[in-house]
Write a protein that holds these residues in place. Structure first.
Motif, PDB file in Angstrom:
ATOM      1  N   ARG A  58     -13.025  -5.655  -9.428  1.00  0.00           N
ATOM      2  CA  ARG A  58     -13.646  -5.471  -8.283  1.00  0.00           C
ATOM      3  C   ARG A  58     -12.514  -6.857  -7.620  1.00  0.00           C
ATOM      4  O   ARG A  58     -12.622  -8.318  -7.197  1.00  0.00           O
ATOM      5  N   ALA A  59     -11.675  -5.729  -6.969  1.00  0.00           N
ATOM      6  CA  ALA A  59     -10.825  -6.550  -5.946  1.00  0.00           C
ATOM      7  C   ALA A  59     -11.544  -7.448  -5.331  1.00  0.00           C
ATOM      8  O   ALA A  59     -11.803  -6.544  -3.775  1.00  0.00           O
ATOM      9  N   ARG A  60     -11.024  -8.235  -4.942  1.00  0.00           N
ATOM     10  CA  ARG A  60     -11.933  -9.358  -3.659  1.00  0.00           C
ATOM     11  C   ARG A  60     -10.813  -9.574  -2.530  1.00  0.00           C
ATOM     12  O   ARG A  60     -11.499 -10.479  -1.206  1.00  0.00           O
ATOM     13  N   SER A  61      -9.703  -9.866  -2.419  1.00  0.00           N
ATOM     14  CA  SER A  61      -8.906  -9.890  -1.274  1.00  0.00           C
ATOM     15  C   SER A  61      -7.410  -9.090  -1.758  1.00  0.00           C
ATOM     16  O   SER A  61      -7.125  -8.353  -2.528  1.00  0.00           O
ATOM     17  N   ARG A  62      -6.836  -9.203  -0.514  1.00  0.00           N
ATOM     18  CA  ARG A  62      -5.504  -8.510  -1.012  1.00  0.00           C
ATOM     19  C   ARG A  62      -4.656  -8.832  -1.926  1.00  0.00           C
ATOM     20  O   ARG A  62      -4.141  -7.346  -2.083  1.00  0.00           O
ATOM     21  N   ALA A  91       0.390  -6.450 -17.355  1.00  0.00           N
ATOM     22  CA  ALA A  91       1.309  -5.063 -17.114  1.00  0.00           C
ATOM     23  C   ALA A  91       1.371  -4.443 -17.517  1.00  0.00           C
ATOM     24  O   ALA A  91       2.078  -3.467 -17.687  1.00  0.00           O
ATOM     25  N   ALA A  92       1.004  -4.741 -19.193  1.00  0.00           N
ATOM     26  CA  ALA A  92       1.135  -3.529 -20.103  1.00  0.00           C
ATOM     27  C   ALA A  92      -0.209  -3.951 -20.970  1.00  0.00           C
ATOM     28  O   ALA A  92      -0.648  -5.373 -20.777  1.00  0.00           O
ATOM     29  N   GLY A  93      -0.301  -3.409 -21.988  1.00  0.00           N
ATOM     30  CA  GLY A  93      -1.258  -3.041 -23.294  1.00  0.00           C
ATOM     31  C   GLY A  93      -3.111  -2.260 -22.285  1.00  0.00           C
ATOM     32  O   GLY A  93      -2.603  -1.298 -21.652  1.00  0.00           O
ATOM     33  N   SER A  94      -3.598  -2.524 -22.714  1.00  0.00           N
ATOM     34  CA  SER A  94      -4.923  -1.594 -23.064  1.00  0.00           C
ATOM     35  C   SER A  94      -5.639  -1.904 -21.447  1.00  0.00           C
ATOM     36  O   SER A  94      -6.333  -1.150 -20.766  1.00  0.00           O
ATOM     37  N   LEU A  95      -5.150  -3.621 -21.100  1.00  0.00           N
ATOM     38  CA  LEU A  95      -5.778  -4.064 -20.321  1.00  0.00           C
ATOM     39  C   LEU A  95      -5.321  -3.366 -18.857  1.00  0.00           C
ATOM     40  O   LEU A  95      -5.931  -3.648 -17.760  1.00  0.00           O
ATOM     41  N   PRO A  96      -4.128  -2.626 -18.408  1.00  0.00           N
ATOM     42  CA  PRO A  96      -4.272  -2.311 -17.414  1.00  0.00           C
ATOM     43  C   PRO A  96      -5.067  -1.071 -16.730  1.00  0.00           C
ATOM     44  O   PRO A  96      -5.798  -1.078 -15.934  1.00  0.00           O
ATOM     45  N   GLY A  97      -5.432  -0.182 -17.876  1.00  0.00           N
ATOM     46  CA  GLY A  97      -6.247   0.886 -17.580  1.00  0.00           C
ATOM     47  C   GLY A  97      -7.931   0.015 -17.492  1.00  0.00           C
ATOM     48  O   GLY A  97      -8.336   0.175 -16.000  1.00  0.00           O
ATOM     49  N   ASP A  98      -8.146  -0.752 -18.209  1.00  0.00           N
ATOM     50  CA  ASP A  98      -9.825  -1.741 -17.731  1.00  0.00           C
ATOM     51  C   ASP A  98      -9.746  -2.274 -16.492  1.00  0.00           C
ATOM     52  O   ASP A  98     -10.677  -1.825 -15.234  1.00  0.00           O
ATOM     53  N   LEU A  99      -8.902  -2.517 -15.865  1.00  0.00           N
ATOM     54  CA  LEU A  99      -8.916  -4.069 -14.861  1.00  0.00           C
ATOM     55  C   LEU A  99      -8.248  -2.004 -13.335  1.00  0.00           C
ATOM     56  O   LEU A  99      -9.011  -2.287 -12.608  1.00  0.00           O
ATOM     57  N   HIS A 100      -7.842  -1.634 -13.962  1.00  0.00           N
ATOM     58  CA  HIS A 100      -7.730  -0.565 -12.723  1.00  0.00           C
ATOM     59  C   HIS A 100      -8.835   0.642 -12.005  1.00  0.00           C
ATOM     60  O   HIS A 100      -9.198   0.749 -11.020  1.00  0.00           O
ATOM     61  N   LYS A 101     -10.071   0.812 -13.537  1.00  0.00           N
ATOM     62  CA  LYS A 101     -11.124   1.439 -12.995  1.00  0.00           C
ATOM     63  C   LYS A 101     -12.128  -0.392 -13.263  1.00  0.00           C
ATOM     64  O   LYS A 101     -13.309   0.570 -12.123  1.00  0.00           O
ATOM     65  N   LEU A 102     -12.034  -1.327 -13.176  1.00  0.00           N
ATOM     66  CA  LEU A 102     -13.322  -2.194 -13.200  1.00  0.00           C
ATOM     67  C   LEU A 102     -13.455  -3.081 -12.903  1.00  0.00           C
ATOM     68  O   LEU A 102     -14.243  -3.121 -12.548  1.00  0.00           O
ATOM     69  N   LEU A 162      -7.921  -2.608   0.017  1.00  0.00           N
ATOM     70  CA  LEU A 162      -9.389  -2.011   0.742  1.00  0.00           C
ATOM     71  C   LEU A 162     -11.007  -2.899  -0.408  1.00  0.00           C
ATOM     72  O   LEU A 162      -9.743  -2.922  -1.422  1.00  0.00           O
ATOM     73  N   ARG A 163     -11.140  -3.836   0.170  1.00  0.00           N
ATOM     74  CA  ARG A 163     -12.088  -4.578  -1.277  1.00  0.00           C
ATOM     75  C   ARG A 163     -12.727  -3.678  -1.518  1.00  0.00           C
ATOM     76  O   ARG A 163     -13.278  -2.674  -1.104  1.00  0.00           O
ATOM     77  N   PHE A 164     -13.411  -4.282  -2.905  1.00  0.00           N
ATOM     78  CA  PHE A 164     -14.021  -3.242  -3.692  1.00  0.00           C
ATOM     79  C   PHE A 164     -15.098  -2.744  -2.353  1.00  0.00           C
ATOM     80  O   PHE A 164     -15.531  -1.670  -3.831  1.00  0.00           O
ATOM     81  N   ASP A 165     -15.748  -3.709  -2.151  1.00  0.00           N
ATOM     82  CA  ASP A 165     -17.032  -3.646  -1.714  1.00  0.00           C
ATOM     83  C   ASP A 165     -17.007  -2.545  -0.315  1.00  0.00           C
ATOM     84  O   ASP A 165     -17.589  -2.433   0.746  1.00  0.00           O
ATOM     85  N   HIS A 166     -16.105  -2.610   0.005  1.00  0.00           N
ATOM     86  CA  HIS A 166     -15.525  -1.783   1.375  1.00  0.00           C
ATOM     87  C   HIS A 166     -16.295  -0.765   1.451  1.00  0.00           C
ATOM     88  O   HIS A 166     -16.058   0.519   0.364  1.00  0.00           O
TER      89      HIS A 166
END
Length: 628
Positions: A432-436, A419-430, A271-275
């Motif tokens: 805002r996915a705009r497309s599928r 894929a790896a490092g500290s970025l996946p955690g930051d991305l999953h939390k923060l 779902l879009r982040f703003d759904h």
């Protein structure tokens, strides 16, 4: 009489592959879109010659590392919704064994890729040959057998005629939505060059229909009863939503029922982040909103998820003593996990059937529940804004501020790869996915080095898109080689290279588990023998430039914003290099909202490890097995 054509095994395989197609929902796609290859004595005169012979039918890409070629093929396959992929050919020996990591990644993530490693002589005219592994107890083993456990289908073609059933089986597995993953056809170098009279029917076009099975009526009825009786239901959207192109069906289900939707790393963007019903990532790297809903949920509706330990917080997240699981999955193996009620079906088909049945009964989540998660979601978005905000634009950014600058720039056409490092955690939390398909995280295998070659694969599949590979310095040093490929072929990927002088993610984990960040910093040795001296004088930006990439250096937040905007408009491969402010910490975003089990030393003398063990035992005591 059957008409035949005399070709070598390699020539026949290339011709066969060029005539294979998939079809789903009435749309037809070429199954093997191209072949990647690095040539050596094990494939140069076989597959290499065949690619020259049939170059008009089979596009070729030149790679620099065999593992990276698999990553590129996997990126292409994911962006192509698993309906199209690439083949990868290598020589024998190290070229073949370099495939293993990429094959494991493909199979774990259920993404199709065809591997064609060379193999030792089938006829054994000389034994051993160059790069052959001698196994005293077995004459039919080669290094390619390393690929067996990470392949969904494996065969060694020791006679020409054996290629016919093997090639057909390979296509069957590649196009099966349950079985798909890495497929390996090991090709002895003498057999590749051997001629055979092939039935012309072998080269006829074949279309492999990718099925969408519907739900069993009994299972569907049970699912409807479970949803209708739930007071605090929660959807967990996994990668199967994307593989099925079920995003619209999931949105309709959420809008009809008002049930909140959390997402795994693979499912983010379902779902879009703003759904209104999207509550963000779930699990160890999830949002506070999703994780609090998970703790109190009485029904968890898993859609296309494998329920990995990050999603379940190692068995501690779903804490309601009455929680039940309803698992909509095309794979029976996943449908029965956590003692759940299985709803074995294609994600889109199953969601549509479930939505229709619930809409018939006018089923909706309670208004109080909707208000609760809506308010919590708004509070979390405020936390995201605070992480992204940069009050001082003339200082080095934090890692979340790097993401914030990118978030402010992109639109639905951008694809973010990590894929790896500290970025996946930051991305999953923060993030805002705009497309599928904007959020492309490989977290089934979390393979360092995936991002740059995968970005090339994605860009080849979707040349009109802006494709960003987000890499830390540790990941970059694992595999920067395919920058050369991007430059050679003019594939205009964007690389955001974040320098934080070490394995930041594992450094933080090391500190939490009592290992005191041992061996995780990129620093000189100090007088006491530890790596705690000055940061290493490594210039990764200069390295990227030396490989032919255009590099933009960003020292401040303001510089970063300008560099990202310039990179986005570039029509050549471009790197934005930025050194972050948090060199000795993970990243500075909100901390983990749920636990993850990394065992801590049961006996130790150092205070940090003793304290970590005490905390570990408290967390372990909250774990439960879901058995009914």
């Amino acid at each position: 009489m059957t008409s035949t054509t005399r070709l070598t095994v390699a020539q026949a395989l290339v011709r066969f592959l060029s005539a294979q197609y998939t079809e789903r929902d009435g749309a037809r796609h070429r199954l093997i879109g191209a072949t990647w290859g690095i040539f050596g004595h094990g494939n140069v005169a076989g597959i290499g010659q065949a690619l020259v012979e049939y170059g008009d039918d089979m596009p070729y890409h030149q790679g620099r590392n065999e593992q990276a070629m698999v990553h590129a093929a996997v990126g292409y396959a994911r962006q192509s919704n698993r309906l199209s992929t690439h083949a990868v050919t290598t020589s024998i020996g190290p070229g073949a064994t370099n495939l293993v990591t990429g094959a494991a990644l493909a199979t774990i993530n259920h993404l199709p890729v065809l591997l064609l490693p060379g193999d030792v002589f089938a006829a054994r005219p000389a034994d051993p040959v160059l790069q052959q592994l001698e196994v005293p107890y077995a004459g039919d083993v080669s290094v390619n057998d390393c690929l067996r456990p990470v392949s969904r289908y494996f065969d060694r073609i020791t006679r020409p005629e054996a290629l016919i059933p093997s090639a057909l089986n390979a296509m069957r597995v590649l196009t099966d939505p349950v079985e798909t993953g890495a497929v390996t056809l090991a090709l002895p170098q003498d057999v590749q060059a051997e001629a055979y009279d092939w039935p012309d029917a072998f080269f006829a076009e074949r279309t492999w229909v990718v099925r969408r099975p519907g739900a069993d009526p009994t299972e569907l009825a049970e699912a409807v009863r479970a949803v209708r009786s739930a007071r605090r239901p929660l959807v967990v959207a996994g990668g199967g939503v994307h593989h099925s192109r079920a995003e619209a069906a999931l949105a309709e289900f959420a809008e009809v029922t008002r049930i909140p939707v959390a997402s795994t790393q693979a499912g983010k963007g379902s779902l879009r982040f703003d759904h209104p019903q999207d509550v963000g990532g779930i699990g160890h790297t999830g949002t506070a909103t999703a994780d609090e809903l998970a703790r109190t949920a009485d029904l968890v509706i898993g859609v296309g998820t494998r329920y990995t330990d990050f999603t379940t917080a190692s068995g501690t997240l779903f804490a309601n003593p009455d929680v039940r699981f309803l698992n909509l999955n095309i794979a029976p193996h996943d449908g029965h996990k956590l003692a759940g009620m299985p709803l074995i079906a294609d994600a889109r088909s199953g969601l549509m059937e479930l939505t229709a049945a619930l809409d018939l009964h006018a089923h909706r989540a309670a208004a109080s529940y909707i208000a609760e998660y809506t308010e919590d979601k708004e509070r979390w978005e405020q936390r995201v804004d605070a992480c992204y905000e940069a009050d001082e634009p003339d200082v080095r950014p934090t890692q979340p501020q790097v993401l914030g600058a990118l978030d402010a720039l992109v639109d639905e056409s951008d694809v973010i790869i990590n894929a790896a490092g500290s970025l996946p955690g930051d991305l999953h939390k923060l993030w805002r996915a705009r497309s599928r398909d904007q959020y492309h995280l490989e977290y089934g295998y979390s393979c360092m080095g995936y991002e740059i070659p995968a970005a090339i694969g994605v860009k080849l599949a979707a040349p009109e898109r802006h494709v960003w590979a987000l890499v830390g310095d540790g990941t970059y040093l694992m595999m920067p080689t395919e920058i050369v490929t991007a430059v050679q072929e003019g594939v205009a990927i964007k690389v955001v290279l974040v320098q934080n002088h070490g394995y930041a993610s594992i450094g933080g984990l090391s500190e939490e588990t009592g290992a005191e960040r041992f061996g995780t910093a990129y620093r000189h040795r100090a007088d006491d023998g530890t790596f705690t001296g000055a940061p290493l004088p490594v210039d990764l930006a200069a390295n990227a430039a030396s490989l032919g990439m255009r590099v933009l250096r960003a020292k401040t937040v303001s510089d970063l914003r300008e560099a990202l905007a310039e990179a986005r408009e570039a029509d050549t491969p471009t790197c934005v290099y930025v050194e972050t402010q948090t060199a000795d910490t993970v990243s500075g975003p909100p901390p983990a909202q749920a636990w993850w089990d990394v065992p801590v030393a049961e006996t130790a003398t150092r205070p940090s490890a003793v304290k970590a063990r005490e905390l570990y035992e408290r967390h372990v005591s909250t774990r439960r097995r879901h058995l009914c």
